[in-house]
Design an enzyme around this catalytic site. Structure first.
Site, PDB file in Angstrom:
ATOM      1  N   ASP A  71      13.930  -6.339  -7.580  1.00 19.87           N
ATOM      2  CA  ASP A  71      14.034  -4.951  -8.028  1.00 19.87           C
ATOM      3  C   ASP A  71      12.717  -4.230  -7.722  1.00 19.87           C
ATOM      4  OD1 ASP A  71      14.097  -2.592  -9.451  1.00 19.87           O
ATOM      5  OD2 ASP A  71      14.916  -3.473 -11.284  1.00 19.87           O
TER       6      ASP A  71
ATOM      7  N   LYS B 243       0.376   3.952  -2.701  1.00 18.51           N
ATOM      8  CA  LYS B 243       1.648   3.940  -1.946  1.00 18.51           C
ATOM      9  C   LYS B 243       1.531   2.973  -0.771  1.00 18.51           C
ATOM     10  CE  LYS B 243       4.867   5.569   1.136  1.00 18.51           C
ATOM     11  NZ  LYS B 243       5.002   5.294   2.558  1.00 18.51           N
TER      12      LYS B 243
ATOM     13  N   HIS C 144       1.615   4.372  14.177  1.00 23.75           N
ATOM     14  CA  HIS C 144       2.893   4.612  13.513  1.00 23.75           C
ATOM     15  C   HIS C 144       3.893   5.228  14.479  1.00 23.75           C
ATOM     16  CE1 HIS C 144       5.774   5.802  10.470  1.00 23.75           C
ATOM     17  NE2 HIS C 144       5.757   7.021  10.992  1.00 23.75           N
TER      18      HIS C 144
ATOM     19  N   GLU D  73      10.270   1.165   8.388  1.00 26.38           N
ATOM     20  CA  GLU D  73       9.071   1.494   9.166  1.00 26.38           C
ATOM     21  C   GLU D  73       8.491   0.243   9.813  1.00 26.38           C
ATOM     22  OE1 GLU D  73       5.788   4.498   7.989  1.00 26.38           O
ATOM     23  OE2 GLU D  73       6.724   3.872   6.127  1.00 26.38           O
TER      24      GLU D  73
HETATM   25  C1  MEV Z   1       2.019   5.620   4.751  1.00 27.90           C
HETATM   26  O1  MEV Z   1       3.255   4.968   4.625  1.00 27.90           O
HETATM   27  C2  MEV Z   1       0.956   4.964   3.904  1.00 27.90           C
HETATM   28  C3  MEV Z   1      -0.432   5.603   3.969  1.00 27.90           C
HETATM   29  O2  MEV Z   1      -0.334   6.995   3.648  1.00 27.90           O
HETATM   30  C4  MEV Z   1      -1.294   4.894   2.970  1.00 27.90           C
HETATM   31  C5  MEV Z   1      -2.665   5.517   2.789  1.00 27.90           C
HETATM   32  O3  MEV Z   1      -2.864   6.715   3.046  1.00 27.90           O
HETATM   33  O4  MEV Z   1      -3.566   4.755   2.346  1.00 27.90           O
HETATM   34  C6  MEV Z   1      -1.015   5.528   5.354  1.00 27.90           C
END
Ligand code: MEV
Length: 365
Positions: free
Chosen positions: A217, A201, A314, A29
């Site tokens: 890792d 995430k 994105h 990405e």
């Molecule tokens: C996408 O790769 C990551 C997000 O979903 C993180 C978030 O929502 O804070 C944009």
């Protein structure tokens, strides 16, 4: 049967404890790299401050169904030095470098006795060393315990190997609404595990990418980060608040078990080049940079969602992939993605339509 490749990118503008870094990131990405760089740029001229603990990992040795459990615990603690000596006999190099087994802890989990072997792994991630030591001491520990050893394995919850970073994003640079929006987003993650998983995430997006680039890792990092986040009920790995000037302060704390030696860090050519680009002198320094990347990516994601929604930036960077998936090849990839970005219609169906159109034109010619 083959290899799979990921683009290798370099994030810029990372100033950590006054030193400027170029940060290699391997992931599919491109928006993650752009976002990290932009977030880092917005911290200038101060940049990030960061710190990290010594590289201490834990090896676990399990004894199930132990009879006199408190007696066994006492005997093990009395024999600490002998256990440490056996562990350190497994690797004279790490001891010569000032690392090696340092301590032994004992935990009782119902009828189970769990021994923690505490090891300073220096600049390695440490799994091989800790696993070797844990397996080596188990037969001796067995003599002190009435039971057979079960698992002998590293814990990925590297809670003694934390990295921390902090940065301030000035209200004058990001706007008062963004300061408020990011703090509200953080509060949301604090209150809700569904949101918190996605928040974390976003933190790991960049950290994993640096891990992959440097041959580390990333699954171990993921496991450690989420387990750490869940220690007191699942929580965000970052936090945000207004500092006394009303600017946005962001902080991160998480375990980072990443190495600059061992594993494939010194044998994989991309890992070697990445470590050279990064120019870090130790695993602790690497962990500090990774923590800053995690904070930067998290801030960037929250800011993008607060300001314009995540999809715009994105999809702009993803347009090439959409064009390729629709069947575009060669020069058509760039052409199609440019049109879709200008039109702000970055979808598979639009890519398909445009491709058809160009094919018809080509036929007519
Ligand atoms: C996408 O790769 C990551 C997000 O979903 C993180 C978030 O929502 O804070 C944009």
């Amino acid at each position: 049967i083959g290899t799979t490749q990921l683009p290798l990118s370099v994030a810029t503008y990372f100033r950590v404890n006054g030193k400027d870094y170029l940060v290699p990131m391997a992931l599919e990405e491109p928006s993650v790299v752009a976002a990290a760089s932009h977030a880092a740029k917005l911290t200038h001229p101060e940049g990030f401050s960061a710190s990290s603990d010594e590289p201490i990992m834990i090896g676990q040795i399990q004894f199930a169904g132990v009879k006199n459990i408190s007696g066994a615990k006492r005997r093990i603690l009395q024999s600490k030095q002998r256990i440490i000596k056996i562990a350190n006999a497994q690797d004279s190099l790490i001891v010569a470098l000032g690392g090696g087994a340092r301590d032994v802890e004992v935990r009782i989990l119902e009828k189970m006795l769990i021994i923690h072997l505490i090891v300073d792994v220096k600049d390695a991630m440490g799994a091989n060393l800790v696993n070797t030591m844990s397996e080596a001491v188990a037969p001796y520990v067995q003599e002190l315990v009435d039971g057979k050893p079960g698992l002998r394995i590293i814990s990925n919850l590297a809670e003694k190997r934390l990295a921390r970073a902090r940065a301030v994003w000035k209200k004058s640079a990001i706007g008062a609404d963004t300061v408020k929006g990011v703090i509200d987003a953080y509060e949301f993650a604090k209150l809700d595990p569904y949101r918190c998983a996605t928040h974390n995430k976003g933190v790991m997006n960049g950290i994993d990418a640096v891990a992959i680039a440097t041959g580390n890792d990333f699954r171990a990092l993921e496991a450690g980060a989420h387990a750490y986040a869940a220690l007191k009920g699942y929580r965000p790995l970052t936090k945000y608040y207004r500092d006394r000037n009303g600017d946005l302060a962001g902080e991160i704390e998480l375990p980072i078990a990443a190495g600059t030696v061992g594993g494939i860090t010194r044998s994989h050519p991309v890992a070697q080049v990445s470590l050279k680009i990064l120019d870090v002198k130790s695993a602790q320094e690497l962990a500090q940079v990774m923590a800053c990347v995690g904070l930067a990516n998290n801030f960037a994601a929250l800011r993008a969602m607060v300001v314009e929604g995540i999809q715009r930036g994105h999809m702009k960077l993803h347009a090439r992939h959409i064009a390729m998936a629709a069947g575009a090849r060669g020069r058509l990839i760039k052409k199609l993605s440019k049109i879709m970005v200008t039109e702000r219609r970055i979808t598979s169906s639009r890519a398909g339509e445009l491709l058809e159109k160009f094919r018809r034109i080509r036929k007519r010619k």
